[in-house]
Design a protein around this motif. Structure first.
Motif, PDB file in Angstrom:
ATOM      1  N   GLY A 186      -7.128  39.827  45.574  1.00 35.29           N
ATOM      2  CA  GLY A 186      -6.473  40.011  44.283  1.00 35.29           C
ATOM      3  C   GLY A 186      -7.068  41.356  43.698  1.00 35.29           C
ATOM      4  N   ASP A 187      -7.555  41.421  42.533  1.00 35.86           N
ATOM      5  CA  ASP A 187      -7.957  42.248  41.782  1.00 35.86           C
ATOM      6  C   ASP A 187      -9.475  42.528  41.834  1.00 35.86           C
ATOM      7  N   VAL A 188     -10.163  41.790  42.786  1.00 41.51           N
ATOM      8  CA  VAL A 188     -11.660  42.090  42.934  1.00 41.51           C
ATOM      9  C   VAL A 188     -11.896  42.581  44.384  1.00 41.51           C
ATOM     10  N   ASP A 189     -12.833  43.633  44.289  1.00 36.27           N
ATOM     11  CA  ASP A 189     -13.182  44.004  45.747  1.00 36.27           C
ATOM     12  C   ASP A 189     -14.892  43.919  45.607  1.00 36.27           C
ATOM     13  N   ALA A 190     -15.314  44.070  46.831  1.00 40.88           N
ATOM     14  CA  ALA A 190     -16.683  43.962  46.953  1.00 40.88           C
ATOM     15  C   ALA A 190     -17.333  44.789  48.109  1.00 40.88           C
ATOM     16  N   LEU A 191     -18.607  45.198  48.293  1.00 41.34           N
ATOM     17  CA  LEU A 191     -19.070  45.811  49.350  1.00 41.34           C
ATOM     18  C   LEU A 191     -20.528  45.568  49.500  1.00 41.34           C
ATOM     19  N   LEU A 192     -20.948  45.324  50.918  1.00 44.95           N
ATOM     20  CA  LEU A 192     -22.415  45.187  50.943  1.00 44.95           C
ATOM     21  C   LEU A 192     -22.882  46.103  52.351  1.00 44.95           C
ATOM     22  N   SER A 193     -23.738  46.898  52.158  1.00 48.34           N
ATOM     23  CA  SER A 193     -24.332  47.760  53.091  1.00 48.34           C
ATOM     24  C   SER A 193     -25.615  47.798  53.405  1.00 48.34           C
ATOM     25  N   LEU A 224     -19.473  46.136  43.236  1.00 46.60           N
ATOM     26  CA  LEU A 224     -18.463  45.176  42.820  1.00 46.60           C
ATOM     27  C   LEU A 224     -17.430  45.795  41.970  1.00 46.60           C
ATOM     28  N   GLY A 225     -16.140  45.644  42.284  1.00 47.06           N
ATOM     29  CA  GLY A 225     -14.981  46.259  41.590  1.00 47.06           C
ATOM     30  C   GLY A 225     -14.129  45.331  40.996  1.00 47.06           C
ATOM     31  N   VAL A 226     -13.629  45.704  39.811  1.00 42.78           N
ATOM     32  CA  VAL A 226     -12.746  44.757  39.313  1.00 42.78           C
ATOM     33  C   VAL A 226     -11.498  45.428  38.545  1.00 42.78           C
ATOM     34  N   LYS A 227     -10.132  44.959  39.060  1.00 40.82           N
ATOM     35  CA  LYS A 227      -9.136  45.827  38.436  1.00 40.82           C
ATOM     36  C   LYS A 227      -8.652  45.215  37.405  1.00 40.82           C
ATOM     37  N   GLN A 232      -6.883  50.130  34.333  1.00 41.14           N
ATOM     38  CA  GLN A 232      -8.289  50.201  34.029  1.00 41.14           C
ATOM     39  C   GLN A 232      -9.153  49.378  35.418  1.00 41.14           C
ATOM     40  N   ARG A 233     -10.237  50.007  35.645  1.00 42.31           N
ATOM     41  CA  ARG A 233     -11.084  49.465  36.517  1.00 42.31           C
ATOM     42  C   ARG A 233     -12.346  49.414  35.980  1.00 42.31           C
ATOM     43  N   LEU A 234     -13.125  48.401  36.584  1.00 37.25           N
ATOM     44  CA  LEU A 234     -14.522  48.118  36.056  1.00 37.25           C
ATOM     45  C   LEU A 234     -15.415  48.039  37.402  1.00 37.25           C
ATOM     46  N   SER A 235     -16.463  48.680  37.535  1.00 35.24           N
ATOM     47  CA  SER A 235     -17.210  48.420  38.988  1.00 35.24           C
ATOM     48  C   SER A 235     -18.656  48.556  38.487  1.00 35.24           C
ATOM     49  N   ALA A 236     -19.422  47.922  39.428  1.00 37.98           N
ATOM     50  CA  ALA A 236     -20.939  47.889  39.066  1.00 37.98           C
ATOM     51  C   ALA A 236     -21.583  48.057  40.477  1.00 37.98           C
TER      52      ALA A 236
END
Length: 659
Positions: A186-193, A224-227, A232-236
């Protein structure tokens, strides 16, 4: 080791109202657009992309910038000893940032300011010379902006969940492994590395093992990203990088010997934790673009002597940046605010409240800027103005204030369809700020009460020519830094003092050509600079300022075999000999010239070309024995070269599988 830095509560208080902007501002667009305005300086800027770094199997900052003739990275094959120089100016004169988080002050002058896994980099933007108004406060010598990868950068079209596993071995000496998992729902994406690199003591070009050059690095990245809407996009993000190994006390001076000042091999570590919160908005109605960043970074250095005394330093940087972008017809205006606070401390200070004072310092700077781009047919005029206000309290409770205005202006003329000419001038102010944190412990340098702020001036002329697949660009410049702040011996101050030492000037040029014909790409560039401090050439003892290197040439060839998933590449770097007067010497010596060649072949054998990638890279193909001219070299008092030699031939084999 530093703990995971939490986001300050004020971060959400500042950003959330911006992120939850009313949907009535939204306009239907397919993706978050990038709104760019050219910098208000005419500098020769560059952008390095992830694909280049993967092909070259970059494992440290030296290999990241090997293809840029204006950038030198000295320190040999030990990443912790490497320092970067742009146009002869040390990295401490630059604004360095990772995902918008500024990492500027120094903890210990014998080691690097930044450790980072190059294979987590999405791109690197390099602004050379005194930077533009929007680059933030104190960018005397330029700016380098690292951006790490996010889940959308790694996911294939239509893919919601993916992973990448990578493993490599180095013949000289060690290996690297990494794994990443990324998803978008959906509007959320995430990455772990996570990645780990372990190397043993390497061999130089003569086959000699270089003692105390082994290292172990670990890197972690979570995003972590949120559309929030189409605009507009918010990411941490949170990032941890660490380096450990047994090195000489002066990590960049393996040859240093002294009867009173020992240089024993001891365990050392450096750790950086960085947390960021980013908001991007586009086409908001009341603004064409809004970018806001909050960040906190903690760097900790630790060393343990043979007498089991542990000491080290901690540097904590917190900050916030906000930038608005407006389109006014064909013209563009950017305005913004920058705030940064830095706190440094000596860990387990040797003599609290003695000659080293409290062992703690703090600095803050608040600044604002306006930067614009005006288009008049074939002429583009750029201009910027920023104001910065610095406040600094040192470890002896002395207080310093510095404030001032930094203007910049430039003009670009599209003389023909193929030729663009550019010219400009820029200033930058860096107020009196933190000593390197090492000086708060066993060192006893004290600030003179009349220190003045450092000021930089850069004048530059350049051109760019494009005809079909051929391009040619170049520039000449004069860079001046007034009131350079450093340490030196002076009467009535036990251990020495810190103050202004005069004027640094750098005259130089860069010229680069590139030709692309189908699958073949050929490039050649040359750069030369002549840095001087009070009329003498920079030497390797000008720590915090820079060093002198010979004229540098870089040649590259790349070829992709159509339809076979194979890419071939060759990179040559040649540095001409240079005469200079080393520190501690009354006569001139010559830094020897050298030429080094790297080659690679990358193969994607499967039908899904991005699923399996095999890479063979050979560094220093002809096993050349040499010292990089940016490495701390000959010392007249010691009568020998102190720094690390460069590694000899290194064959690297890597396999990467993307699910």
């Amino acid at each position: 080791m530093p703990q995971t830095p939490p986001f300050p509560a004020r971060a959400l208080a500042v950003l959330l109202p911006l992120c939850l902007a009313s949907p009535v501002w939204a306009q239907e667009v397919a993706q978050l657009e990038t709104v760019k305005v050219s910098a208000s300086t005419p500098t020769q800027d560059d952008t390095l992309l992830r694909s280049e770094l993967l092909d070259r199997q970059a494992q440290d900052l030296k290999s990241v910038f090997a293809s840029d003739s204006e950038i030198s990275v000295g320190g040999g094959g030990n990443p912790i000893a490497q320092k970067m120089y742009i146009r002869g100016m040390e990295e401490s004169l630059l604004n360095l940032s990772v995902d918008g988080a500024q990492i500027n002050s120094k903890v210990y002058h014998h080691q690097t300011a930044l450790i980072l896994d190059p294979q987590l980099i999405k791109q690197v933007e390099v602004e050379k010379g005194t930077a533009s108004a929007s680059s933030g406060p104190g960018a005397l010598g330029g700016a380098i902006r690292y951006e790490t990868v996010s889940a959308p950068d790694l996911l294939r079209p239509g893919q919601n969940l993916g992973a990448t596993l990578t493993g490599s071995v180095f013949s000289n000496e060690g290996g690297r492994s990494s794994g990443s998992v990324y998803a978008s729902f959906g509007d959320v994406d995430a990455l772990l590395s996570a990645s780990q690199m372990k190397t043993r003591d390497y061999q130089d070009g003569n086959g000699n093992t270089v003692a105390n050059s082994a290292t172990e690095q670990r890197n972690y990245l979570a995003k972590l990203g949120v559309k929030l809407s189409e605009q507009q996009r918010l990411s941490a993000s949170f990032q941890r990088s660490s380096d450990e190994g047994v090195r000489t006390t002066r990590a960049n001076m393996v040859g240093f010997m002294h009867p009173v000042l020992p240089n024993d091999p001891i365990p050392q570590s450096l750790t950086r934790d960085t947390a960021t919160l980013n908001y991007k908005g586009r086409q908001l109605g009341w603004a064409d673009g809004l970018d806001a960043t909050l960040y906190r970074s903690e760097v900790e250095s630790e060393r343990t002597s043979k007498k089991n005394r542990s000491w080290g330093e901690t540097l904590i940087t917190s900050g916030a940046d906000v930038m608005l972008q407006h389109g006014i017809g064909e013209h563009v205006l950017k305005t913004g605010l920058n705030w940064r606070e830095e706190k440094s401390a000596a860990n387990r200070i040797a003599n609290p409240f003695g000659l080293t004072g409290s062992g703690r310092e703090n600095m803050s700077v608040l600044g604002g800027f306006a930067e614009g781009e005006l288009h008049f047919n074939s002429v583009t005029v750029t201009g910027g103005l920023r104001y910065d206000d610095y406040h600094y309290t040192d470890n002896h409770q002395q207080q310093f204030g510095s404030a001032g205005v930094s203007p910049s202006t430039g003009v670009r003329w599209q003389a023909t369809d193929n030729l663009q000419l550019r010219a400009g001038y820029a200033q930058a102010l860096r107020g009196v700020g933190l000593k390197e944190a090492f000086m708060l412990d066993i060192a006893q340098w004290k600030n003179l009460p009349d220190i003045k702020a450092e000021k930089a001036h850069n004048t530059e002329l350049g051109f760019q020519y494009q005809q079909g697949g051929f391009s040619l660009n170049g520039n000449v410049y004069r860079q001046i830094i007034d009131n350079f702040i450093t340490t030196f011996s002076c009467p009535n101050y036990a251990g020495g003092c810190r103050g202004n030492t005069g004027q640094a000037t750098i005259d130089g040029y860069e010229l680069g050509a590139n030709y692309r014909w189908g699958a073949l790409n050929v490039g050649l560039s040359v750069a030369d600079n002549r840095p001087q401090l009070n009329g003498r050439k920079f030497n390797d003892g000008d720590l915090g300022l820079g060093t002198s290197t010979g004229r540098t040439w870089v040649s590259k060839v790349g070829y992709a075999l159509p339809g076979h998933g194979v890419e071939l590449g060759w990179l040559g770097r040649y540095v001409e000999a240079l005469s200079y007067q080393p520190i501690g010497s009354k006569t001139e010596r010559t830094k020897a010239g050298y030429g080094v060649h790297d080659v690679f072949v990358s193969w994607r054998p499967l039908e899904k070309k991005d699923s399996l990638r095999l890479n063979l890279t050979v560094k220093n193909l002809f096993d050349r024995q040499y010292y990089d001219q940016a490495t701390y070299a000959w010392n007249g008092w010691q009568g020998k070269v102190l720094g690390y030699p460069e590694p000899g031939r290194d064959v690297r084999l890597e396999a990467s599988w993307q699910f």
